[in-house]
Write an enzyme that holds these catalytic residues in place. Structure first.
Site, mmCIF file in Angstrom:
data_model
loop_
_atom_site.group_PDB
_atom_site.id
_atom_site.type_symbol
_atom_site.label_atom_id
_atom_site.label_comp_id
_atom_site.label_asym_id
_atom_site.label_seq_id
_atom_site.Cartn_x
_atom_site.Cartn_y
_atom_site.Cartn_z
ATOM 1 N N PHE A 86 102.306 178.014 21.879
ATOM 2 C CA PHE A 86 101.299 179.050 21.645
ATOM 3 C C PHE A 86 100.230 178.938 22.723
ATOM 4 C CE2 PHE A 86 97.741 181.131 19.448
ATOM 5 C CZ PHE A 86 98.376 182.219 18.864
ATOM 6 N N ASP A 138 99.101 175.269 24.194
ATOM 7 C CA ASP A 138 98.851 175.162 25.627
ATOM 8 C C ASP A 138 97.426 175.606 25.929
ATOM 9 O OD1 ASP A 138 100.226 174.989 28.481
ATOM 10 O OD2 ASP A 138 98.939 176.772 28.463
ATOM 11 N N TYR A 188 89.997 177.405 30.686
ATOM 12 C CA TYR A 188 89.965 178.454 29.658
ATOM 13 C C TYR A 188 88.631 178.453 28.912
ATOM 14 C CZ TYR A 188 95.105 178.507 30.172
ATOM 15 O OH TYR A 188 96.391 178.565 30.646
ATOM 16 N N LYS A 208 94.969 171.097 31.171
ATOM 17 C CA LYS A 208 95.239 171.219 32.605
ATOM 18 C C LYS A 208 94.042 170.800 33.444
ATOM 19 C CE LYS A 208 98.163 175.240 31.632
ATOM 20 N NZ LYS A 208 97.558 175.690 30.362
ATOM 21 N N HIS A 233 96.725 172.402 37.224
ATOM 22 C CA HIS A 233 96.759 173.829 36.907
ATOM 23 C C HIS A 233 97.252 174.681 38.077
ATOM 24 C CE1 HIS A 233 94.619 176.910 34.076
ATOM 25 N NE2 HIS A 233 95.734 177.406 34.577
ATOM 26 N N GLY A 280 104.708 189.695 29.660
ATOM 27 C CA GLY A 280 103.988 190.548 30.598
ATOM 28 C C GLY A 280 102.611 189.956 30.779
ATOM 29 N N ARG A 293 102.323 189.490 14.194
ATOM 30 C CA ARG A 293 103.065 189.166 15.418
ATOM 31 C C ARG A 293 103.241 187.657 15.580
ATOM 32 N NH1 ARG A 293 99.503 192.926 18.266
ATOM 33 N NH2 ARG A 293 100.343 195.026 18.042
#
Length: 323
Positions: free
Chosen positions: A21, A50, A55, A84, A117, A220, A276
């Site tokens: 995820f 992840d 982030y 990362k 990264h 995508g 989802r």
């Protein structure tokens, strides 16, 4: 099928769940939505998460994971957590500090996987993307092999169970693999990979070196304008994928993920929608035929959503050569 047990062995003996995820959050999405999404994901069966220093959401990710540990849903050993190393910490003396910052934010004792990264070192400082007065990105002259030695020390210190790389091309991977005195080779290379960019050459190369390929942007992209051309094609609207989804009575997203899984790729997916998130687990409930896999192979157009354009002109640009 029990998703928790669906893992593959890494070259250091540890195991990575094949479905992960992703935890990047577009600016328009409140961070509390990420906390809720991760809790839903854990309840749905996700065990691989992840994240990354850059982030800037590791506090929220850690909070969500720890809350599900506290309520007895999972134990820490059940969770596979990735962080990362960001480019501003590539100097060997800074590598461990970046990991320690991530651990402190997430309030975890170790990460299961720590990866470089990008292969492009940036000048140290507080800015994620340091720039001069003309807007040029400030690159730091650090040898990737020196950075890797510091990564190895993080593994030896028990702060990271496994170490790997991300967005490396073959030349950059070989720099590490051919390094004199190499102690641990990368367990993975995390790259953009999807139906439009199937990374077949990189996959073959990584398999030949016993390096796992981990895929991001698998559906995508969220079309974040910082990274993505707003005129880029919408992968999940592709008529071939849509027709296949109808044939298998699945969603386009599940067909796109299944395509990667059947090629032996570890996949990352992300959503903030409860339906989802739960739906992702259905990827283990069907299989694409050999013929349909070939049809999807034919959709490859070597198209990148993530351009990393702020690294343009640097010899260690991650996307200078496709393979």
């Amino acid at each position: 099928m029990n998703s928790v047990s669906l893992s593959v062995a890494l070259n250091d003996g540890h195991f990575i769940p094949v479905l992960g995820f992703g935890t990047t959050v577009p600016d328009k999405v409140p961070k509390d939505k990420l906390i809720k999404a991760i809790k839903i994901a854990i309840d749905a069966g996700f065990r691989h998460f992840d994240s990354a220093y850059s982030y800037q959401i590791e506090e929220e990710v850690g909070q969500a994971i720890r809350s599900k540990i506290a309520d007895g849903t999972v134990k820490r050993k059940d969770i596979f957590y990735t962080s990362k190393l960001w480019g501003t910490f590539h100097r060997p003396e800074l590598v461990r500090s970046c990991l320690e910052i991530s651990l402190k934010k997430a309030q975890l004792d170790y990460v299961d996987l720590y990866i470089i990264h990008f292969p492009t070192p940036l000048q140290p400082g507080d800015e994620i993307i340091p720039k001069d007065e003309h807007g040029n990105v400030l690159i730091d002259p650090v040898d990737l092999c020196d950075t890797w030695e510091a990564m190895e020390k993080c593994k030896d210190a028990g702060l990271a169970k496994s170490i790997g790389v991300s967005n490396f091309n073959r030349r950059q991977l070989e720099m590490i693999l051919n390094k004199p005195g190499l102690k641990y080779k990368p367990v993975c290379n995390q790259v953009e990979c999807h139906v439009y960019l199937n990374q077949s050459k990189m996959l073959d190369y990584c398999k030949s070196k016993d390096i796992a390929l981990v895929a991001y942007c698998t559906l995508g992209s969220s079309r974040d304008p910082l990274w993505v051309d707003q005129n880029s094609p919408v992968l999940l609207d592709d008529p071939v994928i849509c027709a296949m989804a109808k044939k298998y009575k699945q969603t386009s997203a599940l067909v796109a993920l299944r395509y990667l899984l059947q090629r032996g790729i570890v996949v990352l997916a992300r959503s903030f929608n409860e339906k989802r998130i739960k739906e992702f687990m259905q990827v283990f409930e069907f299989q694409l035929t050999t013929e349909d896999m070939k049809v999807l192979d034919g959709l490859n157009r070597n198209f990148r959503y993530n351009s990393a354009c702020f690294f343009d002109g640097h010899p260690n640009h991650p996307f200078i050569d496709e393979y």
